[in-house]
Design a protein around this motif. Sequence first.
Motif, mmCIF file in Angstrom:
data_model
loop_
_atom_site.group_PDB
_atom_site.id
_atom_site.type_symbol
_atom_site.label_atom_id
_atom_site.label_comp_id
_atom_site.label_asym_id
_atom_site.label_seq_id
_atom_site.Cartn_x
_atom_site.Cartn_y
_atom_site.Cartn_z
ATOM 1 N N GLY A 271 2.931 0.027 9.856
ATOM 2 C CA GLY A 271 3.540 -0.478 8.644
ATOM 3 C C GLY A 271 2.558 -0.540 7.480
ATOM 4 O O GLY A 271 1.347 -0.627 7.670
ATOM 5 N N LEU A 273 1.631 -2.269 3.576
ATOM 6 C CA LEU A 273 1.794 -3.423 2.701
ATOM 7 C C LEU A 273 1.512 -2.992 1.279
ATOM 8 O O LEU A 273 0.519 -2.314 1.012
ATOM 9 N N LEU A 332 6.242 -5.586 2.651
ATOM 10 C CA LEU A 332 6.130 -4.419 3.508
ATOM 11 C C LEU A 332 6.921 -3.267 2.914
ATOM 12 O O LEU A 332 7.973 -3.466 2.302
#
Length: 353
Positions: A271, A273, A332
């Motif tokens: 993921g 950010l 995110l």
Amino acid sequence: MAQPQAAAPGESATTVGAPRTAAEARAAVTEAAEQGGVAGDTGDVVIETRRLAKQYRGTLAVDGLDLRVPRGSVFGFLGPNGSGKTTTIRMLMGLIQPTSGSARVLGRPMPNAARSVLPRVGALIEGPALYGFLSGRHNLLRFDAADPTADPRTRKARVGAALERVGLAAAADKKARAYSLGMKQRLGLAAALLQPRELLVLDEPTNGLDPQGMREIRALVRELAADGTTVFLSSHLLDEIEQVCTHAAVMARGRLIAQGTVAELSAGSRGRLGVTTPDVAEAARLLAARGLTGLVTEEQKVIGELPAEPPDLAELNAELVGAGVRVRGFGLERTSLEDTFVALTGEGFDVAG
């Protein structure tokens, strides 16, 4: 046909911290595929290759390819121009002999079984070869007449239906030499759709099409898949693959980098950010200190990849604010197939659809 280019991995933006390695990305994708049971299962497949290779004048255009295309899938064959996609397709269709390895299509070895396999396959490879002095309709009539399995009693009706399906009914009686590149692509696709096929192989099918035409071809691919046709779609457009395909494989410099469902491949990249702030430099420094890698700085934004054990995001946000960073956005971001490709190969290419 262009030969593979040995391009060195590069960076497309200012980076801070250590970028994720291709080995780590490959391991993540492989683990996801094994957990999902798709890439390595023993279910029905329509295309399977083992150590398939093709060499031209000492250069490996395709190097040890192990590919599995599940029946009923829309399979995206992804890679930049010159990565070996078209060479692979030409071997699968029996147009060229492999240097080594093997390929099976619809359960039969290719090219030895081409006579029994190809009537069950529709294909558009490297753009259609047309008779410029004939109309679009008469090109299709001639193509169909050359097919020994085609029923001449239904020829005109099937040609009309194929033209209608690809949006060429109004231009059917124009000479093919007057067609634009996009119209020629549509006519080539119509030729592949003259009869029901178990497998449809499309090499860059949206080449030359305007955005509306690209959307129409995507809708047609989805419709064919819903009818039970397996679609093998080669493209260098990441967005195209992500929108229409259920499964994908990534090629780079003649080698297969990864394969699996599109969801698994995207999940193979950690993921990310994103922090929107006018204090980009300070935000990047703090994010790097907290383990985020591959940081990309834009004019008023920092984007970074979370570590395997990500920090508490609420605490990280508070830390940024406490250090005087003016946080205007924090959250995110969706991981895309583009992120996975760059992580796997260090390369980028066309992402616009």
